[in-house]
Scaffold this active site. Structure first.
Site, PDB file in Angstrom:
ATOM      1  CE  LYS A  52     -37.308  25.043 -17.253  1.00  0.00           C
ATOM      2  NZ  LYS A  52     -37.255  24.873 -15.788  1.00  0.00           N
ATOM      3  CD  GLN A  96     -34.724  26.171 -13.352  1.00  0.00           C
ATOM      4  OE1 GLN A  96     -35.828  26.339 -13.864  1.00  0.00           O
ATOM      5  NE2 GLN A  96     -33.998  25.102 -13.577  1.00  0.00           N
ATOM      6  CG  ASP A 119     -41.754  23.772 -12.249  1.00  0.00           C
ATOM      7  OD1 ASP A 119     -41.511  23.155 -13.294  1.00  0.00           O
ATOM      8  OD2 ASP A 119     -40.990  24.607 -11.728  1.00  0.00           O
TER       9      ASP A 119
HETATM   10  N1  GUN Z   1     -34.537  22.379 -11.749  1.00  0.00           N
HETATM   11  C1  GUN Z   1     -34.318  21.262 -12.468  1.00  0.00           C
HETATM   12  N2  GUN Z   1     -35.440  20.893 -13.115  1.00  0.00           N
HETATM   13  C2  GUN Z   1     -36.386  21.808 -12.800  1.00  0.00           C
HETATM   14  C3  GUN Z   1     -37.748  21.966 -13.177  1.00  0.00           C
HETATM   15  O1  GUN Z   1     -38.338  21.169 -13.920  1.00  0.00           O
HETATM   16  N3  GUN Z   1     -38.372  23.043 -12.657  1.00  0.00           N
HETATM   17  C4  GUN Z   1     -37.763  23.913 -11.816  1.00  0.00           C
HETATM   18  N4  GUN Z   1     -38.467  24.925 -11.327  1.00  0.00           N
HETATM   19  N5  GUN Z   1     -36.508  23.799 -11.442  1.00  0.00           N
HETATM   20  C5  GUN Z   1     -35.817  22.740 -11.940  1.00  0.00           C
END
Ligand code: GUN
Length: 288
Positions: A52, A96, A119
């Site tokens: 990311k 996350q 998110d």
């Molecule tokens: N863990 C797995 N997928 C995601 C996501 O799209 N966002 C976040 N914050 N954590 C994750």
């Protein structure tokens, strides 16, 4: 059979975003800024967050990675979230998941300012998504919709079977596919661990979206000819490669692809789309 190429499509989207960023910066503004909070040392999470942050660089965003010890308390993490909410130099941020078990994830996600919740996990944004109001749509479901959209996959009037009811993929994508919009307008069945006779359902499906995390769950005897397959599974399976593992989806690609009209590969399908849509949400947060 057409491959729904998430790698190529995500690169297209990133190029579009990079052009917008250039225009923003040319006007004298600072670039959009995404922050990511990661708690602990989980290998897969560190890899995802790393991707990311790298993607931010690629499109010209600023990014901040906040790495915290897995010993952090819930109240300390809540303080960090408050700080990010109040920091005007940050347009959007993610925490996350998964978080360590001593931290109540819902409490943390509820504390994120909905205007910075790129998110789309906050109940305000999830509710707006369900009501078809403008909002941040969670990156993975958003990526699936964008991939279907860019390949002009017909979803209206089709029977979509979603496998898996997680808060971040299965449930939201089941809502998006049933919304009165394009893509959408599907008749949706949401199957999960308590569903009986799942094969009876998948055999009726025009579109299958599998978000389970079980390798080879969807086999060729479970699908009809011409099915559209979206494989959201990302399971690490040990192998002899340098990395020591490979990423596999939920679908027996080799055999199911022979019966499919469209299919996403793993890797290179939904995964890269998730990152592109997170960037899109961050640009939207900046422009607000
Ligand atoms: N863990 C797995 N997928 C995601 C996501 O799209 N966002 C976040 N914050 N954590 C994750």
């Amino acid at each position: 059979m057409t491959i729904l190429d998430g790698k190529k499509t995500s690169n297209d989207i990133k190029s579009e975003i990079a052009i917008s960023v250039k225009e923003i910066v040319a006007k004298g503004s600072r670039p959009p800024h995404l922050a990511a909070v990661i708690v602990g040392e989980d290998g897969a999470s560190l890899t995802y967050v790393g991707s990311k942050v790298r993607a931010c660089k690629r499109v010209g965003f600023e990014s901040t990675l906040i790495k915290l010890s897995d010993k952090i308390t819930e109240s300390e993490l809540l303080l960090k979230v408050k700080e990010l909410n109040e920091n005007n130099a940050i347009d959007g941020y993610i925490v996350q998941l998964p978080l360590p078990s001593h931290i109540n994830s819902q409490k943390i996600l509820m504390a994120v300012d909905p205007d910075k919740d790129v998110d789309g996990f906050h109940p305000t944004n999830f509710g707006k998504m369900a009501l078809n109001l403008p909002t941040f749509i969670s990156a993975t479901p958003y990526g699936i919709m964008e991939l279907l959209n860019r390949y002009n996959v017909e979803t209206s009037g089709k029977h979509t079977v979603v496998i898996g009811r997680s808060d971040i993929v299965g449930r939201p994508v089941s809502i998006l596919m049933s919304r009165k919009s394009n893509p959408g307008n599907s008749t949706v069945t949401l199957a999960h661990s308590r569903t009986k006779n799942i094969k009876e359902l998948t055999l009726q499906a025009d579109i299958i979206i599998s978000a389970l995390g079980t390798p080879d769950f969807v086999t060729k005897d479970m699908v009809k000819d011409g099915v559209v397959i979206v494989d959201v599974g990302i399971t690490r399976v040990k192998d002899d490669s340098k990395k020591g593992y490979k990423i596999v989806g939920d679908v027996d690609f080799e055999n199911v692809s022979k019966k499919s009209s469209y299919i996403t590969p793993v890797p290179g399908g939904v995964g890269p789309m998730t990152i592109a849509m997170l960037l899109k949400n961050t640009l939207q947060a900046f422009l607000k």
